[in-house]
Motif scaffolding. Structure first.
Motif, PDB file in Angstrom:
ATOM      1  N   GLY A  46       4.460  -4.601  -9.549  1.00  0.00           N
ATOM      2  CA  GLY A  46       5.005  -5.299  -8.389  1.00  0.00           C
ATOM      3  C   GLY A  46       5.149  -6.787  -8.592  1.00  0.00           C
ATOM      4  N   ARG A  47       5.245  -7.215  -9.848  1.00  0.00           N
ATOM      5  CA  ARG A  47       5.322  -8.657 -10.108  1.00  0.00           C
ATOM      6  C   ARG A  47       6.715  -9.214  -9.849  1.00  0.00           C
ATOM      7  NH1 ARG A  47       7.753 -10.283 -14.812  1.00  0.00           N
ATOM      8  NH2 ARG A  47       8.094  -8.698 -16.423  1.00  0.00           N
ATOM      9  N   ARG A  48       6.799 -10.517  -9.743  1.00  0.00           N
ATOM     10  CA  ARG A  48       8.065 -11.199  -9.491  1.00  0.00           C
ATOM     11  C   ARG A  48       8.833 -11.404 -10.796  1.00  0.00           C
ATOM     12  NH1 ARG A  48       4.283 -13.507  -6.064  1.00  0.00           N
ATOM     13  NH2 ARG A  48       4.910 -13.682  -3.863  1.00  0.00           N
ATOM     14  N   TRP A  88      15.330   5.632  -9.135  1.00  0.00           N
ATOM     15  CA  TRP A  88      16.463   6.200  -9.874  1.00  0.00           C
ATOM     16  C   TRP A  88      17.309   5.090 -10.485  1.00  0.00           C
ATOM     17  CZ3 TRP A  88      21.774   6.255 -10.152  1.00  0.00           C
ATOM     18  CH2 TRP A  88      22.360   7.338 -10.815  1.00  0.00           C
ATOM     19  N   LEU A  89      17.530   4.027  -9.733  1.00  0.00           N
ATOM     20  CA  LEU A  89      18.427   2.971 -10.175  1.00  0.00           C
ATOM     21  C   LEU A  89      17.830   2.104 -11.280  1.00  0.00           C
ATOM     22  CD1 LEU A  89      19.671   1.901  -6.646  1.00  0.00           C
ATOM     23  CD2 LEU A  89      21.165   2.720  -8.486  1.00  0.00           C
ATOM     24  N   MET A  90      16.595   1.646 -11.090  1.00  0.00           N
ATOM     25  CA  MET A  90      16.065   0.649 -12.010  1.00  0.00           C
ATOM     26  C   MET A  90      15.961   1.140 -13.456  1.00  0.00           C
ATOM     27  SD  MET A  90      12.684  -1.788 -11.786  1.00  0.00           S
ATOM     28  CE  MET A  90      13.192  -2.573 -10.250  1.00  0.00           C
ATOM     29  N   PRO A  91      15.439   2.345 -13.723  1.00  0.00           N
ATOM     30  CA  PRO A  91      15.392   2.783 -15.130  1.00  0.00           C
ATOM     31  C   PRO A  91      16.766   2.884 -15.773  1.00  0.00           C
ATOM     32  CG  PRO A  91      14.001   4.178 -13.761  1.00  0.00           C
ATOM     33  CD  PRO A  91      14.829   3.344 -12.830  1.00  0.00           C
ATOM     34  N   SER A  98      10.998   1.862 -19.798  1.00  0.00           N
ATOM     35  CA  SER A  98       9.778   1.120 -20.117  1.00  0.00           C
ATOM     36  C   SER A  98       9.626  -0.121 -19.239  1.00  0.00           C
ATOM     37  CB  SER A  98       9.784   0.721 -21.601  1.00  0.00           C
ATOM     38  OG  SER A  98       8.623  -0.013 -21.923  1.00  0.00           O
ATOM     39  N   ARG A  99      10.686  -0.921 -19.156  1.00  0.00           N
ATOM     40  CA  ARG A  99      10.626  -2.124 -18.311  1.00  0.00           C
ATOM     41  C   ARG A  99      10.504  -1.739 -16.841  1.00  0.00           C
ATOM     42  NH1 ARG A  99      14.678  -4.768 -21.967  1.00  0.00           N
ATOM     43  NH2 ARG A  99      13.592  -6.495 -22.997  1.00  0.00           N
ATOM     44  N   ALA A 100      11.215  -0.693 -16.440  1.00  0.00           N
ATOM     45  CA  ALA A 100      11.172  -0.286 -15.040  1.00  0.00           C
ATOM     46  C   ALA A 100       9.763   0.139 -14.637  1.00  0.00           C
ATOM     47  CB  ALA A 100      12.159   0.847 -14.786  1.00  0.00           C
ATOM     48  N   HIS A 101       9.086   0.889 -15.487  1.00  0.00           N
ATOM     49  CA  HIS A 101       7.724   1.308 -15.176  1.00  0.00           C
ATOM     50  C   HIS A 101       6.814   0.103 -14.991  1.00  0.00           C
ATOM     51  CE1 HIS A 101       7.389   5.822 -16.012  1.00  0.00           C
ATOM     52  NE2 HIS A 101       8.686   5.540 -16.011  1.00  0.00           N
ATOM     53  N   GLU A 102       6.957  -0.881 -15.859  1.00  0.00           N
ATOM     54  CA  GLU A 102       6.105  -2.076 -15.752  1.00  0.00           C
ATOM     55  C   GLU A 102       6.346  -2.822 -14.451  1.00  0.00           C
ATOM     56  OE1 GLU A 102       5.170  -6.291 -16.031  1.00  0.00           O
ATOM     57  OE2 GLU A 102       7.189  -5.625 -16.580  1.00  0.00           O
ATOM     58  N   GLY A 125       0.759  -1.242   0.000  1.00  0.00           N
ATOM     59  CA  GLY A 125       0.000   0.000   0.000  1.00  0.00           C
ATOM     60  C   GLY A 125       0.786   1.287   0.000  1.00  0.00           C
ATOM     61  N   VAL A 126       2.105   1.202  -0.205  1.00  0.00           N
ATOM     62  CA  VAL A 126       2.908   2.425  -0.252  1.00  0.00           C
ATOM     63  C   VAL A 126       3.610   2.509  -1.602  1.00  0.00           C
ATOM     64  CG1 VAL A 126       3.214   2.516   2.248  1.00  0.00           C
ATOM     65  CG2 VAL A 126       4.878   1.281   0.856  1.00  0.00           C
ATOM     66  N   SER A 127       4.351   3.585  -1.811  1.00  0.00           N
ATOM     67  CA  SER A 127       4.986   3.812  -3.099  1.00  0.00           C
ATOM     68  C   SER A 127       6.152   2.857  -3.330  1.00  0.00           C
ATOM     69  CB  SER A 127       5.495   5.260  -3.171  1.00  0.00           C
ATOM     70  OG  SER A 127       6.266   5.465  -4.339  1.00  0.00           O
ATOM     71  N   ASN A 128       6.278   2.408  -4.573  1.00  0.00           N
ATOM     72  CA  ASN A 128       7.448   1.614  -4.950  1.00  0.00           C
ATOM     73  C   ASN A 128       8.673   2.492  -5.188  1.00  0.00           C
ATOM     74  OD1 ASN A 128       7.482  -1.153  -4.836  1.00  0.00           O
ATOM     75  ND2 ASN A 128       6.487  -1.468  -6.810  1.00  0.00           N
ATOM     76  N   CYS A 129       8.490   3.799  -5.193  1.00  0.00           N
ATOM     77  CA  CYS A 129       9.625   4.722  -5.337  1.00  0.00           C
ATOM     78  C   CYS A 129      10.254   4.913  -3.960  1.00  0.00           C
ATOM     79  CB  CYS A 129       9.159   6.048  -5.928  1.00  0.00           C
ATOM     80  SG  CYS A 129       8.453   5.888  -7.573  1.00  0.00           S
ATOM     81  N   ASP A 130      11.209   4.057  -3.626  1.00  0.00           N
ATOM     82  CA  ASP A 130      11.781   4.028  -2.286  1.00  0.00           C
ATOM     83  C   ASP A 130      13.191   3.466  -2.361  1.00  0.00           C
ATOM     84  OD1 ASP A 130      11.585   4.468   0.455  1.00  0.00           O
ATOM     85  OD2 ASP A 130      10.790   2.477   0.887  1.00  0.00           O
TER      86      ASP A 130
END
Length: 267
Positions: A172-174, A154-157, A163-167, A144-149
């Motif tokens: 929140g998939r594995r 910053w790192l993942m994109p 594009s992949r980072a946004h998905e 229930g909180v932001s994935n921007c943490d």
């Protein structure tokens, strides 16, 4: 109580750090976070150490924050809830920045679930290797909180593209080890039993190089991700390279080549 962080020196120039809460899949607590801060600070001052491998005990790398409670960051005293919560948040996020600030390259050997904080630890490392059983997940959104943490936004994109980072951030998939390699999240995926050998082998390869050149390369690669242009990157590299050529490593490398022997780089 067992140590929550194990620090070993498998070879003279390599340090192996193992998150040691296997019964909790090495979920992060203030105690473990503080231990990592302290150990990385000590490693940064150890010129004999030239590379670091970070992994988890048991079947997990780091499953995120311990849902039974993180504890209190240093300085928290219970007198102001907002201040204490920010203290905890900064205690955790600054650990990801410390990975970058540590002059030696850090190799994450992801041996199992790396979710939430565990994902941030992996992304903040310089090189990532995964076991077949590894699972990566940006998990904050699932509670229930932001994935921007923890600098993940910053790192993942920068590692796998926007594009992949946004998905991954929005669903929140594995992501399993094989997909992680395919999309560039990790450098290599190997059988579980070969993971530590793969990571230590890369660490040893780095450890045989000139430490000044390695440290400048790590610093330069991270800094280039924040520079606004190719010109700025080239000008930054020019200054780094001039510093490097005034060190002891270049004459030793040339002499070793002419004498047909391995170079012996000083710490």
């Amino acid at each position: 109580m067992p140590d929550v962080l194990l620090s070993e020196r498998p070879t003279p120039k390599v340090r192996l750090l193992t998150l040691n809460r296997p019964d909790r899949l090495n979920a992060m607590t203030a105690e473990l976070c503080a231990a990592l801060h302290g150990e990385l600070e000590a490693i940064a001052a150890d010129r004999a150490c030239r590379a670091v491998v970070l992994t988890g005990a048991g079947r997990g790398f780091c499953a995120g924050l311990d849902l039974q409670g993180y504890g209190d960051a240093p300085g928290n005293d219970g007198s102001d809830q907002a201040r204490d919560r920010l203290g905890n948040q900064e205690h955790m996020s600054r650990l990801i920045l410390r990975l970058r600030d540590t002059p030696q390259p850090i190799i994450a050997a992801v041996n199992g679930p790396a979710a939430g904080f565990g994902l941030a630890l992996a992304l903040g490392s310089d090189i990532r290797f995964a076991a077949r059983s590894a699972v990566f997940r940006a998990a904050f959104i699932n509670i229930g909180v932001s994935n921007c943490d923890m600098a993940v936004s910053w790192l993942m994109p920068r590692l796998i593209g926007a594009s992949r980072a946004h998905e991954l951030m929005l669903t929140g998939r594995r992501v399993d080890g094989e997909e992680a390699e395919r999309i560039g999240l990790v450098a290599d995926t190997v059988q579980d039993e070969g993971l530590l050998d793969r990571a230590l082998g890369a660490a040893e390869q780095i450890a045989e190089l000139a430490p000044w050149g390695v440290r400048l390369t790590k610093q330069g690669m991270w800094t280039a991700l924040e520079l606004p242009s190719e010109r700025a990157a080239a000008e930054y590299e020019d200054r780094q390279q001039i510093m490097a050529t005034h060190g002891a490593a270049l004459p030793e490398a040339i002499t070793a080549f002419l004498e047909n022997r391995p170079a012996d780089f000083a710490d």
